[in-house]
Design an enzyme around this catalytic site. Sequence first.
Site, PDB file in Angstrom:
ATOM      1  N   ASP A 195       9.658  -5.903  16.309  1.00  0.00           N
ATOM      2  CA  ASP A 195       8.731  -6.425  15.309  1.00  0.00           C
ATOM      3  C   ASP A 195       7.325  -6.619  15.902  1.00  0.00           C
ATOM      4  OD1 ASP A 195       8.656  -7.647  12.551  1.00  0.00           O
ATOM      5  OD2 ASP A 195       7.880  -9.338  13.702  1.00  0.00           O
ATOM      6  N   GLU A 250       7.195  -1.572  16.058  1.00  0.00           N
ATOM      7  CA  GLU A 250       6.328  -1.655  14.881  1.00  0.00           C
ATOM      8  C   GLU A 250       4.899  -1.877  15.369  1.00  0.00           C
ATOM      9  OE1 GLU A 250       6.006  -4.102  10.674  1.00  0.00           O
ATOM     10  OE2 GLU A 250       6.311  -5.165  12.543  1.00  0.00           O
TER      11      GLU A 250
HETATM   12  O1  ISL Z   1       4.147  -6.774   5.224  1.00  0.00           O
HETATM   13  C1  ISL Z   1       3.067  -6.391   5.548  1.00  0.00           C
HETATM   14  C2  ISL Z   1       2.187  -5.824   4.580  1.00  0.00           C
HETATM   15  O2  ISL Z   1       2.485  -6.404   3.426  1.00  0.00           O
HETATM   16  C3  ISL Z   1       2.591  -6.408   6.911  1.00  0.00           C
HETATM   17  O3  ISL Z   1       1.365  -6.984   7.073  1.00  0.00           O
HETATM   18  C4  ISL Z   1       3.617  -7.062   7.774  1.00  0.00           C
HETATM   19  O4  ISL Z   1       3.435  -8.430   7.821  1.00  0.00           O
HETATM   20  C5  ISL Z   1       3.498  -6.433   9.112  1.00  0.00           C
HETATM   21  O5  ISL Z   1       3.873  -5.116   8.898  1.00  0.00           O
HETATM   22  C6  ISL Z   1       4.420  -7.060  10.124  1.00  0.00           C
HETATM   23  O6  ISL Z   1       5.735  -7.021   9.681  1.00  0.00           O
HETATM   24  C7  ISL Z   1       6.740  -7.557  10.449  1.00  0.00           C
HETATM   25  O7  ISL Z   1       6.444  -8.820  10.987  1.00  0.00           O
HETATM   26  C8  ISL Z   1       6.298  -9.895  10.053  1.00  0.00           C
HETATM   27  C9  ISL Z   1       7.406  -9.948   9.014  1.00  0.00           C
HETATM   28  O8  ISL Z   1       7.023 -10.802   7.980  1.00  0.00           O
HETATM   29  C10 ISL Z   1       7.721  -8.585   8.452  1.00  0.00           C
HETATM   30  O9  ISL Z   1       8.803  -8.661   7.566  1.00  0.00           O
HETATM   31  C11 ISL Z   1       7.994  -7.683   9.603  1.00  0.00           C
HETATM   32  O10 ISL Z   1       8.431  -6.410   9.230  1.00  0.00           O
HETATM   33  C12 ISL Z   1       6.298 -11.154  10.874  1.00  0.00           C
HETATM   34  O11 ISL Z   1       7.432 -11.188  11.694  1.00  0.00           O
END
Ligand code: ISL
Length: 554
Positions: A195, A250
């Site tokens: 993440d 990510e």
């Molecule tokens: O969801 C997004 C756009 O709407 C992104 O900004 C998202 O927050 C970003 O891709 C990071 O995502 C990941 O980390 C976040 C979590 O809320 C997301 O579900 C996860 O995929 C924080 O841990």
Amino acid sequence: MAERMWWKEAVVYQIYPRSFMDSNGDGIGDLKGILAKLDYLKWLGVDVVWFSPIYESPNNDMGYDISDYRSIMAQFGTMADFDRLLSGLHQREMRLVMDLVVNHTSDEHEWFRQARAAKDNPYRDYYIWRQKPNNWSSFFGGSAWELDEKTNEYYLHLFSAKQPDLNWDNPRVRAEIHDLMRWWLDKGVDGFRMDVIGCISKTPGLPDAPEGGKLAWGGAFFLNGPRVHEYLREMNAEVLSHYDVMTVGETLSVTPKEALEYTGFNRAELNMVFQFELMDIDSGPGGKWDVRDWQVSEFKRICSRWQRELYGRGWNSLYLNNHDQPRMVSRFGQDGKYRVESAKMLATLLHTLQGTPFIYQGEEIGMTNVCFERIEDYRDIETINWYKEQMAQGERPVKEIMRSICAKSRDNARTPMQWSEAAHGGFTTGIPWLRVNPNYRTLNVEQERADADSVLNYYRRLIRFRRENPVVVYGDYTLLEPEDETVYAFTRRLGEVCLLTVLNFTAGEQTFASPSGLLPDNLRLVLCNYAGGETSVGPTLHLRPYEARVYLTA
Ligand code: ISL
Ligand code: CA
């Protein structure tokens, strides 16, 4: 040809456990629910399953706020359930990738409880503290800093105030993370989806973002930060290189060049990253909620750049939606009259590009965006915060706010999986934590399994096709007719084998003039989302709405 690797040949299926299958009627998906569906996943043909977080969490951000990395969220089940699930996957020759959320913890994690207890607590430096906040805004709205009243200092949280950022510059933090990774790997898990891993290294001094006034976007100081590659190489040497695993990071706002720094075959960091260039295609200058139109040529340009620049040097991940994004068919296809055709068309793209495809639960039956009318029906913190912020500003009519939410809310992807036409789509016998999309009566797994022409059975065919044809995994990529605003066509080649994919991205009939001389003359139709159609490639192809065709050298 690139070196053969199982994770290059695999198709990955993402499960969002809260919304997959509820086994005990409390309205929340759980591990026993997943266990009951393993035969379904095997039947579908996927090789790897990725679970969004299942660790203990207060669920401020639905599990992306972890309070204990070594235990299972009580709502989801027990460690014994997990062990059964892992061996159930392995028995069926599928692998498991866990979500690793280590840019931040929950504020309820023991490390943070200690850290906030006193300034001289040994855990204080696990997090990032300042006497005065800088001007960075958080991903979820408002300032990225929260005052801790007891010790009278601010801590950094790029996401919600209940997700304090870890201080990766502290070697003890890194050692703790390596330990917990080994703990899961020793249990037998087969890799990690990491993440927001591109955010772990912050620029020393945490400078103010120059543009903007009170609050501004500080991305320049934490996206792909100064020591991120050092930390990933260390993680690889300490942990990953000792196991046969796959990793996908990510990484927000990476270019292909930056992606190669993470995934280059000679880099010893990660196998692949999730890029966001395609996901940003319909966002205007105001960010994700500022929805704008996009062009087919733009879509092709983005995909093609990644295909070209990573080829032979690093590895692409392929995805068209996930738990944070709208449903692909509503966004890039058409979820009305041509829902089935356009879902299959996009699936054809996903499975014939170069890279490892990631299917998000429900995509394989063509699930659509939900668009609740009332804000009360949404559960996602990002959506709710944005709604409140907009209402407080009072500049936009509610209707317009709800229109953006309908197009972009993360809850579009999180409505429960539609298994059957039973109440709540067969997801739960109780009240689901998030309402089921009302279209479940005519859009569900049970009906699609029984229908040979369904989106679901088409996914099955695509997955098998990819497995049987190495050109799909290892072949090179050439875009045809880049300026065409209706059709996306490309070839893949490996030795003498040539594959041609032709996709009509519109709801109208289109013709495609095949470039003479460029294509071998023994191409035969092997996959199509309609019956009939030209079985060989003449000078002109006639395409029906959202038609997808794949040709292969005979
Ligand atoms: O969801 C997004 C756009 O709407 C992104 O900004 C998202 O927050 C970003 O891709 C990071 O995502 C990941 O980390 C976040 C979590 O809320 C997301 O579900 C996860 O995929 C924080 O841990
Ligand atoms: Ca349950």
